[in-house]
Design an enzyme around this catalytic site. Structure first.
Site, mmCIF file in Angstrom:
data_model
loop_
_atom_site.group_PDB
_atom_site.id
_atom_site.type_symbol
_atom_site.label_atom_id
_atom_site.label_comp_id
_atom_site.label_asym_id
_atom_site.label_seq_id
_atom_site.Cartn_x
_atom_site.Cartn_y
_atom_site.Cartn_z
ATOM 1 N N SER A 138 41.824 39.945 42.201
ATOM 2 C CA SER A 138 43.134 39.721 41.582
ATOM 3 C C SER A 138 44.049 40.885 41.891
ATOM 4 O O SER A 138 43.584 42.034 41.997
ATOM 5 C CB SER A 138 42.979 39.581 40.063
ATOM 6 O OG SER A 138 44.243 39.598 39.420
ATOM 7 N N TYR A 153 39.631 42.857 32.306
ATOM 8 C CA TYR A 153 39.805 42.061 33.519
ATOM 9 C C TYR A 153 40.293 42.950 34.666
ATOM 10 O O TYR A 153 39.736 42.919 35.771
ATOM 11 C CB TYR A 153 40.805 40.936 33.263
ATOM 12 C CG TYR A 153 41.017 40.011 34.435
ATOM 13 C CD1 TYR A 153 40.082 39.034 34.753
ATOM 14 C CD2 TYR A 153 42.157 40.106 35.229
ATOM 15 C CE1 TYR A 153 40.271 38.180 35.829
ATOM 16 C CE2 TYR A 153 42.357 39.255 36.304
ATOM 17 C CZ TYR A 153 41.407 38.299 36.598
ATOM 18 O OH TYR A 153 41.611 37.455 37.676
#
Length: 230
Positions: A138, A153
């Site tokens: 990501s 995350y």
């Protein structure tokens, strides 16, 4: 049909499902994994009668070992490993309030699970003439895009990017390439309905890395088929 085989973790929905769909369209045999065999089987049935379903929880080493042992009895090699399975556990926490338990949960799935999958699949990947590993990361794991509102995350994806670099160094002698990619903000259960990309758009770079990208490209971070900064 090129008879190449690809394994997609978390391939039962979202970006993983779109990656599996794209690889099947290019003639790959695809193995779909999910944490429950029912989810994996339902996804495989939707995709193709040739798709293989496999129960696999990347946060559990015993689950990984069992799944790869079963798979080894069915196939003689693996050409592509797509490490797509991931979680986004951050809710109403930031870097000042997040617990060690939550941080560990994200790291176990998003980072350590990927490393373990590479290790477990290595004997099958070594039998391929063009083995490729793609880690779905990501942009929130890039150093200039870390965010305190998604602490576990972001940190897990930052660590995944680092692991990609280290694994590329170890795998080079085995002629196995590995790259990380950012799918962008995608309309999935994780990304939400407001995201600006479809699962198919999010899957494009992963499919390209698995099928068309030069075998000399390894240890890099990609978005939209272009190298970006870690």
């Amino acid at each position: 049909m090129n008879n190449k085989r690809a394994l997609v973790t978390g391939g039962n929905r979202g970006i993983g499902f779109a990656i599996a769909q794209g690889l099947l369209a290019q003639g790959y045999e695809v193995i779909i994994t999910a944490r429950s065999i029912d989810s994996a089987s339902k996804a495989a049935e939707k995709l193709s009668e040739k798709a293989i379903s496999l129960e696999l929880d990347v946060s559990d080493d015993r689950s990984i070992d069992r799944a790869i042992a079963v798979l080894t009895q069915q196939i003689d090699r693996l050409d592509v490993l797509i490490n797509n399975a991931g979680i986004y556990p951050d809710k109403q926490v930031d870097s000042l309030t997040i617990s060690r338990e939550l941080l560990n949960t994200a790291m176990q799935t998003n980072t350590f699970g990927v490393i373990q999958m590479v290790q477990a699949c290595l004997p099958l990947l070594e039998k391929s003439a063009d083995a490729r590993i793609i880690n779905v990361s990501s942009g929130m794991g890039a150093l200039d895009s870390l965010t305190t509102t998604a602490t576990s995350y972001s940190l897990s994806k930052l660590a995944l990017n680092g692991a990609t670099v280290m694994l590329s160094q170890s795998l080079k002698a085995k002629n196995i390439v590995i790259n990380a990619m950012c799918p962008g903000w995608v309309r999935t259960d994780m990304g939400g309905a407001s995201a600006d990309r479809s699962p198919e758009q999010g899957a494009d770079t992963a499919i390209w890395l698995a099928t068309e990208a030069s075998h000399s490209e390894t240890g890099k971070f990609w978005r939209d088929r272009k190298v970006i900064s870690f």
